[in-house]
Every structure is written in C-alpha cells, then in structure tokens.
Scaffold this active site. Sequence first.
Site, PDB file in Angstrom:
ATOM      1  N   ASP A  37     -18.289 -66.140  23.907  1.00 43.06           N
ATOM      2  CA  ASP A  37     -18.960 -66.237  22.600  1.00 43.06           C
ATOM      3  C   ASP A  37     -18.518 -67.454  21.789  1.00 43.06           C
ATOM      4  OD1 ASP A  37     -16.430 -65.631  21.765  1.00 43.06           O
ATOM      5  OD2 ASP A  37     -16.900 -63.615  21.032  1.00 43.06           O
ATOM      6  N   GLY A  38     -17.659 -68.309  22.381  1.00 39.89           N
ATOM      7  CA  GLY A  38     -17.281 -69.543  21.686  1.00 39.89           C
ATOM      8  C   GLY A  38     -15.948 -69.469  20.963  1.00 39.89           C
ATOM      9  N   LYS A 193     -18.706-108.288   7.202  1.00 34.97           N
ATOM     10  CA  LYS A 193     -19.633-107.295   7.781  1.00 34.97           C
ATOM     11  C   LYS A 193     -20.329-106.510   6.681  1.00 34.97           C
ATOM     12  CE  LYS A 193     -18.116-103.272   9.625  1.00 34.97           C
ATOM     13  NZ  LYS A 193     -17.379-102.462  10.611  1.00 34.97           N
TER      14      LYS A 193
HETATM   15  C1  R5P Z   1     -14.456-100.342   9.867  1.00 40.83           C
HETATM   16  O1  R5P Z   1     -14.096 -99.913   8.838  1.00 40.83           O
HETATM   17  C2  R5P Z   1     -13.615-100.234  11.078  1.00 40.83           C
HETATM   18  O2  R5P Z   1     -12.569-101.169  11.039  1.00 40.83           O
HETATM   19  C3  R5P Z   1     -14.421-100.418  12.350  1.00 40.83           C
HETATM   20  O3  R5P Z   1     -14.925-101.741  12.375  1.00 40.83           O
HETATM   21  C4  R5P Z   1     -15.567 -99.471  12.459  1.00 40.83           C
HETATM   22  O4  R5P Z   1     -15.197 -98.170  12.142  1.00 40.83           O
HETATM   23  C5  R5P Z   1     -16.110 -99.507  13.864  1.00 40.83           C
HETATM   24  O5  R5P Z   1     -17.216 -98.660  13.959  1.00 40.83           O
HETATM   25  P1  R5P Z   1     -18.342 -98.971  15.009  1.00 40.83           P
HETATM   26  O6  R5P Z   1     -17.687 -99.159  16.336  1.00 40.83           O
HETATM   27  O7  R5P Z   1     -19.220 -97.735  14.977  1.00 40.83           O
HETATM   28  O8  R5P Z   1     -19.073-100.172  14.540  1.00 40.83           O
END
Ligand code: R5P
Length: 295
Positions: A37-38, A193
Amino acid sequence: MKNISIAAMPNDFASAQRLASAMSVEFAPIEIRDFPDGETLVRASDAARQTILYCSLNNPNEKLAPLVLAASALRDLGAEEIILVAPYLCYMRQDKAFHRGEAVSQRVIAKLLSSWIDQLVTVEPHLHRVQDLGSVFPDIKSISLSGALLLAELIDRDDAKDDVLLVGPDQEAGAWTKAVAQKAQLPYVVLTKKRLGDRDVSITIPKEATVKGKHIYLVDDVVSTGATLASAATLLREQGAAMIEALTVHALCSSEDLKHLKAAGITRLRSTDTVSHETNAISIAPLLAAALVRE
Ligand code: R5P
C-alpha cells in the site's frame, strides 16, 4: 553501547561505508521494506551513543518519511545524539513565498529535520537569499562544507595547461567559481543567466571574456536538468571554445539530460559523490571525515 557508529539509508550504503572506513568506525545499515500500500517499514540494526545517520536528500519526497522513521528507531535503540550527514540537502531553493499561498519549503524542511536530529552536516547547500546555514537551522548545530576544493582537485589531475579557462555559468556560481579557480591557480569568468523556465535559461558572456581556442571547465554547484550547462556550452562553442568539460558538486540530472549535455558540446561531466551518480569522479568521504573527527 558503542560511542560512535554510522547508520545509513539503503541508497547511501556505498558512500556511508566509505565514510565509515575513513573514520574507522562501525557501519550499521538501515533496512527498509515497502508494503504493497506504499507505507514503509524501517528497521535500524544498531545504534551508538553518537550515531551518524547518512542520507543524501536527492529525490527527497521518497526519502524524508523513511529518514524520520529511521531517526526515531535509532533513538529507541539508545542513540543520544544523531548527526545527520545529508551531503545533498533538499528544498533549500524555496526560501520565501514568491507567490501568495506558496509554502516556504526551506523553513518547513529545516523544522522537520531539526525536530529529529541534533546536528546536520552537508556539502555546498543551495542557499540563495539566506547565505548562512545556521540561520536556516537555528535550533541545531549545522556544518556546511565546501565542495569547491574537490572540484579543483579534478582539474589538477588533468594536468591543466595554459589554455584552460574556468567558467561559472551564472552570478550565483561566481564566488565559488573564484574559489575553485584560486585553488587550481587558473583564470575564470562568470556568465550572466536569466531563468525563463524549468528547462529554459538565457545566458550571456561578458564582453571582455575571450573563450576562443580555450579548454573550458564549466563549474556549477548543482546540475539539475542540465539546462544551465547546456545553454552555456552552446554559447561557448559559438564563440570558438576548443573543448568544454563540466564539473559539479551535486549531479541530479537524468541519463536523458546527460545526452543533451553531450549534444550541447560538453565532452565530459564529472561530479563529487554527494549524490550517487554515473558521473561521480571524486569521493567526499575524506572531507566529511575530517569535519566529523573535529567535532
Ligand atoms: C543556480 O542557482 C544553480 O547554481 C544551478 O545553475 C542550477 O540550479 C542548475 O539547474 P539546471 O541544471 O536545471 O539548469
């Protein structure tokens, strides 16, 4: 009763055994049986006065309930102090409610763990606005270890040459890309980014950076979907990078994600074993042992 031992959840037996040998202490596995049942039956084989409970918290939704049951079983066996070694610590990103009604996951998980353990040891926790692990876990002792020097060791082994450049894919990776670069005595740049979605990021390279002809090591604390590294690699290739490798502390990505990283031009991704993963290239056991022995 013994003074110290290491108990581990099934997914962590190999890493915990490496830690047990590095510390020369006994290893006592925790058994888990899933009912149809998990629900899960958890059985600890032994406990010491001070018991180190090893459980890396990737895939946390399936691990948290058994972990709490294991801590309870260890207490029942007489453990007076439980030190949770969670080399990857889950749910640290969501440190505020970004939209009305959202749970502040970091606070909830910290409260849950703090009510079952006496001390936490982790590696490179993914903290954002709150930088200090002590403020996330105010009720227990917590130790945050850096994985940067381990990544630098991986570069040293590769006999780095003059054309090597370390690249942090985003501002958050800036400080510790610098730490890796200083240790490896190599130059570095940090990219910018913008996250547009779970698997969608937009990255830019600073104007003054020269990547043409370079052997690039992308370094990031965690690779989750791999979108960040893939997008950075695509850009670096377009700008003439000769070769691109990547190093990370926590590798969470799937085999499918790894294929995307290859397709984006990353010849090799290597990671520490904070999370058991096919890219593991260096053990954190000595780092953990040194911190635990100092305690
Ligand atoms: C950002 O805050 C982290 O340093 C990583 O760049 C990020 O979590 C990576 O996530 P993903 O591989 O999904 O781009």
